[in-house]
Design an enzyme around this catalytic site. Structure first.
Site, PDB file in Angstrom:
ATOM      1  CG  PHE A  72      -1.622  -1.032   1.265  1.00  0.00           C
ATOM      2  CD1 PHE A  72      -2.834  -0.917   0.822  1.00  0.00           C
ATOM      3  CD2 PHE A  72      -2.047  -2.354   2.250  1.00  0.00           C
ATOM      4  CE1 PHE A  72      -3.695  -2.427   0.485  1.00  0.00           C
ATOM      5  CE2 PHE A  72      -1.659  -3.336   2.238  1.00  0.00           C
ATOM      6  CZ  PHE A  72      -3.933  -3.365   1.366  1.00  0.00           C
ATOM      7  CB  SER A 116      -5.061   4.551  -8.636  1.00  0.00           C
ATOM      8  OG  SER A 116      -5.892   5.680  -8.295  1.00  0.00           O
ATOM      9  CE1 TYR A 140      -1.166   7.645  -6.252  1.00  0.00           C
ATOM     10  CE2 TYR A 140      -3.232   7.721  -7.597  1.00  0.00           C
ATOM     11  CZ  TYR A 140      -2.659   6.951  -6.800  1.00  0.00           C
ATOM     12  OH  TYR A 140      -3.263   6.526  -5.788  1.00  0.00           O
ATOM     13  CE  LYS A 144      -0.459   4.569  -6.808  1.00  0.00           C
ATOM     14  NZ  LYS A 144       0.004   3.220  -5.491  1.00  0.00           N
ATOM     15  CG  ASN A 168     -12.642   8.700  -5.425  1.00  0.00           C
ATOM     16  OD1 ASN A 168     -12.597   8.153  -7.229  1.00  0.00           O
ATOM     17  ND2 ASN A 168     -12.164   9.387  -5.191  1.00  0.00           N
ATOM     18  CG  LEU A 186     -15.630  15.610  -2.174  1.00  0.00           C
ATOM     19  CD1 LEU A 186     -15.782  16.696  -2.992  1.00  0.00           C
ATOM     20  CD2 LEU A 186     -16.766  14.997  -3.335  1.00  0.00           C
TER      21      LEU A 186
HETATM   22  P1  NAD Z   1      -2.152   6.964   3.016  1.00  0.00           P
HETATM   23  O1  NAD Z   1      -1.412   7.680   2.814  1.00  0.00           O
HETATM   24  O2  NAD Z   1      -3.404   6.852   4.436  1.00  0.00           O
HETATM   25  O3  NAD Z   1      -1.676   5.567   3.507  1.00  0.00           O
HETATM   26  C1  NAD Z   1       0.146   5.132   2.734  1.00  0.00           C
HETATM   27  C2  NAD Z   1       0.764   4.505   3.816  1.00  0.00           C
HETATM   28  O4  NAD Z   1       2.428   5.072   2.600  1.00  0.00           O
HETATM   29  C3  NAD Z   1       1.200   5.926   4.706  1.00  0.00           C
HETATM   30  O5  NAD Z   1       0.366   4.654   6.342  1.00  0.00           O
HETATM   31  C4  NAD Z   1       2.175   6.214   4.406  1.00  0.00           C
HETATM   32  O6  NAD Z   1       3.025   6.375   6.291  1.00  0.00           O
HETATM   33  C5  NAD Z   1       2.879   5.390   4.024  1.00  0.00           C
HETATM   34  N1  NAD Z   1       4.268   5.382   3.286  1.00  0.00           N
HETATM   35  C6  NAD Z   1       3.630   6.448   2.010  1.00  0.00           C
HETATM   36  N2  NAD Z   1       5.319   6.420   1.619  1.00  0.00           N
HETATM   37  C7  NAD Z   1       6.224   5.463   1.873  1.00  0.00           C
HETATM   38  C8  NAD Z   1       7.465   4.811   2.193  1.00  0.00           C
HETATM   39  N3  NAD Z   1       8.527   5.302   1.410  1.00  0.00           N
HETATM   40  N4  NAD Z   1       8.054   3.842   2.958  1.00  0.00           N
HETATM   41  C9  NAD Z   1       7.091   3.352   4.251  1.00  0.00           C
HETATM   42  N5  NAD Z   1       6.263   4.108   4.000  1.00  0.00           N
HETATM   43  C10 NAD Z   1       5.169   4.825   3.430  1.00  0.00           C
HETATM   44  O7  NAD Z   1      -3.045   6.518   1.858  1.00  0.00           O
HETATM   45  P2  NAD Z   1      -4.231   5.711   1.559  1.00  0.00           P
HETATM   46  O8  NAD Z   1      -5.361   6.159   0.954  1.00  0.00           O
HETATM   47  O9  NAD Z   1      -4.384   4.511   2.093  1.00  0.00           O
HETATM   48  O10 NAD Z   1      -3.735   4.793   0.430  1.00  0.00           O
HETATM   49  C11 NAD Z   1      -3.486   3.265   0.501  1.00  0.00           C
HETATM   50  C12 NAD Z   1      -2.843   3.105  -0.656  1.00  0.00           C
HETATM   51  O11 NAD Z   1      -3.865   2.514  -1.966  1.00  0.00           O
HETATM   52  C13 NAD Z   1      -1.854   3.778  -1.927  1.00  0.00           C
HETATM   53  O12 NAD Z   1      -1.161   3.307  -2.571  1.00  0.00           O
HETATM   54  C14 NAD Z   1      -2.537   3.990  -2.811  1.00  0.00           C
HETATM   55  O13 NAD Z   1      -1.963   5.409  -3.775  1.00  0.00           O
HETATM   56  C15 NAD Z   1      -3.811   3.663  -3.097  1.00  0.00           C
HETATM   57  N6  NAD Z   1      -5.182   3.993  -3.494  1.00  0.00           N
HETATM   58  C16 NAD Z   1      -5.687   4.709  -2.848  1.00  0.00           C
HETATM   59  C17 NAD Z   1      -6.763   5.590  -2.739  1.00  0.00           C
HETATM   60  C18 NAD Z   1      -8.071   6.265  -2.290  1.00  0.00           C
HETATM   61  O14 NAD Z   1      -8.677   6.582  -2.097  1.00  0.00           O
HETATM   62  N7  NAD Z   1      -7.322   6.092  -0.982  1.00  0.00           N
HETATM   63  C19 NAD Z   1      -7.767   5.238  -4.384  1.00  0.00           C
HETATM   64  C20 NAD Z   1      -6.778   4.610  -5.504  1.00  0.00           C
HETATM   65  C21 NAD Z   1      -5.400   3.783  -5.212  1.00  0.00           C
HETATM   66  N1  UDP Z   2     -13.172  17.629  -5.130  1.00  0.00           N
HETATM   67  C1  UDP Z   2     -13.113  19.006  -4.846  1.00  0.00           C
HETATM   68  N2  UDP Z   2     -12.973  19.148  -3.467  1.00  0.00           N
HETATM   69  C2  UDP Z   2     -12.461  19.521  -2.646  1.00  0.00           C
HETATM   70  C3  UDP Z   2     -11.713  18.117  -2.997  1.00  0.00           C
HETATM   71  C4  UDP Z   2     -11.965  16.945  -3.966  1.00  0.00           C
HETATM   72  O1  UDP Z   2     -14.444  19.480  -5.495  1.00  0.00           O
HETATM   73  O2  UDP Z   2     -12.007  20.140  -2.013  1.00  0.00           O
HETATM   74  C5  UDP Z   2     -13.460  16.845  -5.827  1.00  0.00           C
HETATM   75  C6  UDP Z   2     -12.562  16.160  -6.634  1.00  0.00           C
HETATM   76  O3  UDP Z   2     -11.752  17.432  -8.110  1.00  0.00           O
HETATM   77  C7  UDP Z   2     -13.052  15.095  -7.515  1.00  0.00           C
HETATM   78  C8  UDP Z   2     -13.564  14.607  -6.734  1.00  0.00           C
HETATM   79  O4  UDP Z   2     -13.499  15.516  -5.571  1.00  0.00           O
HETATM   80  O5  UDP Z   2     -12.860  14.930  -8.303  1.00  0.00           O
HETATM   81  C9  UDP Z   2     -13.085  13.406  -5.128  1.00  0.00           C
HETATM   82  O6  UDP Z   2     -11.847  13.897  -5.322  1.00  0.00           O
HETATM   83  P1  UDP Z   2     -10.424  13.195  -4.149  1.00  0.00           P
HETATM   84  O7  UDP Z   2      -9.432  13.917  -4.116  1.00  0.00           O
HETATM   85  O8  UDP Z   2     -11.683  12.598  -3.368  1.00  0.00           O
HETATM   86  O9  UDP Z   2     -10.162  11.832  -4.875  1.00  0.00           O
HETATM   87  P2  UDP Z   2      -9.713  11.253  -6.307  1.00  0.00           P
HETATM   88  O10 UDP Z   2     -10.837  11.759  -6.878  1.00  0.00           O
HETATM   89  O11 UDP Z   2      -8.551  12.651  -6.774  1.00  0.00           O
HETATM   90  O12 UDP Z   2      -9.077  10.275  -6.068  1.00  0.00           O
END
Ligand code: NAD
Ligand code: UDP
Length: 324
Positions: A72, A116, A140, A144, A168, A186
């Site tokens: 992650f 993602s 980003y 990925k 999301n 959001l």
């Molecule tokens: P998050 O930032 O809450 O968690 C990421 C974790 O990784 C954190 O605890 C951070 O400290 C750790 N980390 C980052 N870089 C590191 C490094 N170099 N070494 C060690 N630890 C490190 O993010 P999240 O929302 O939980 O996302 C988790 C994963 O899911 C990510 O890979 C993200 O790209 C992917 N993802 C998230 C979403 C979402 O909606 N949140 C959507 C698509 C993909």
């Molecule tokens: N968004 C917004 N205002 C904010 C944060 C997000 O309008 O302050 C919108 C953003 O443009 C996207 C959606 O909400 O269309 C979801 O954004 P988020 O950052 O939660 O996730 P992303 O889709 O970028 O991974």
């Protein structure tokens, strides 16, 4: 199984790690706490504090008979990646390279990767299937996609992988929730406005070619994501390698999210339409039929209402998130 979870102090990683512990797995977390929280690490996990780009840290985390890695750890904010692309390639692609090298060295041949929907960029057609072209609109997304290509190439030495393209993520379990500082996502931002922690928020763009002019996204509950990871470990262990979308298969505009938050909380959410955010695709909507078929994945809590309700409850019960 003995599993290593990178990024297990983060939002999604901590929920998945908790689910794995609950299922009886032995879990080691490696995290540098750059965006995560020590307080989010589930009880019963071994914790190696350090960076995945550091060889010694990674070898330490992987050398205890680990059988598979759930990866992650990443930087994951689209607009931030537009501002500092090299940090994203270094952390996300460079960090994963280090993990894969260490896995090979330690004879670990299974990985579940957090990919993602950002890999798709602006898709031609909705819903998006895994076969859709990948043209990311942000560094980003590119980072990925690059990792997915590394994973495919590493099949040459016997690596098996599931690359899970989350849409999301949202919502919380009773124990774990979303806490980023600063917050860019959001749902937590809109909840903060509803709770009076922010005065208002800006909608990034009101002139998109969508129903109400605001961006469209597909929100999936973090619990349903966790269930998919448990199933993915099993599938990869039985020989599966490939890419799977994980979404609710339902689309919502930003304004629809605002209305849902207003309904769930019973409070007004002050907002204004601001400029578009760099790197944002217009509309993302999953088809996750392949994941359902391949994994036997059944979503149980990914209605937008349920996602918002659970996130709201967590914020009420944890007003300072994981901070003491
Ligand atoms: P998050 O930032 O809450 O968690 C990421 C974790 O990784 C954190 O605890 C951070 O400290 C750790 N980390 C980052 N870089 C590191 C490094 N170099 N070494 C060690 N630890 C490190 O993010 P999240 O929302 O939980 O996302 C988790 C994963 O899911 C990510 O890979 C993200 O790209 C992917 N993802 C998230 C979403 C979402 O909606 N949140 C959507 C698509 C993909
Ligand atoms: N968004 C917004 N205002 C904010 C944060 C997000 O309008 O302050 C919108 C953003 O443009 C996207 C959606 O909400 O269309 C979801 O954004 P988020 O950052 O939660 O996730 P992303 O889709 O970028 O991974």
């Amino acid at each position: 199984m003995r599993l290593c979870v990178t990024g297990g102090a983060g939002y999604i990683g901590s929920v998945v790690a908790q689910t794995l512990v609950d299922e009886g797995h032995d879990v080691t977390i490696v995290d540098n706490l750059s965006t995560g929280h020590e307080a989010a690490i589930p009880k019963g996990c071994r914790f190696v504090k350090g960076d995945i780009r550091d060889e010694r840290t990674v070898i330490k985390a992987l050398s205890q008979g680990i059988e598979a890695v759930l990866h992650f750890a990443a930087l994951s904010v689209v607009a931030d990646s537009v501002e500092r692309p090299l940090d994203y390639f270094d952390n996300n692609a460079g960090g994963t390279l280090r993990i894969l090298q260490a896995m090979k060295q330690c004879d670990i041949d299974r990985i579940i990767f957090s990919s993602s929907a950002a890999v798709y960029g602006d898709p031609d057609r909705l819903p998006i299937e895994e076969t859709a072209p990948c043209c990311p609109t942000s560094p980003y997304g590119h980072s990925k996609l690059f990792v997915e290509r590394m994973l495919r190439s590493c099949q040459a030495w016997g690596l098996r992988f599931a690359s899970l393209r989350y849409f999301n993520a949202g919502g919380s379990t009773g124990v774990h929730g979303e806490h980023h500082d600063p917050e860019s996502h959001l749902i937590p931002i809109v909840l903060d406005v509803a709770l009076g922690k922010r005065k208002q928020f800006s909608i990034f763009g009101g002139d998109y070619d969508t129903e109400d002019g605001t961006c469209v996204r597909d929100y999936i509950h973090v619990h349903d994501l966790a269930v998919a990871h448990v199933l993915a470990i099993d599938a990869v262990s039985k020989g599966f390698s490939g890419i799977l979308n994980l979404g609710s298969d339902k689309a919502f505009t930003v304004l629809e999210v605002v209305k849902t938050v207003q309904r769930v909380t019973g409070r007004e959410v002050a907002h204004h339409i601001g400029p578009r955010r760099p790197g944002d695709p217009q509309a993302l909507l999953a088809s996750s039929k392949l994941a359902q078929r391949t994994l036997g994945w059944v979503k149980t809590c990914s209605s937008l209402e349920e996602i918002v309700r659970s996130a709201y409850k967590w914020r009420l019960e944890h007003p300072r998130g994981y901070s003491r």
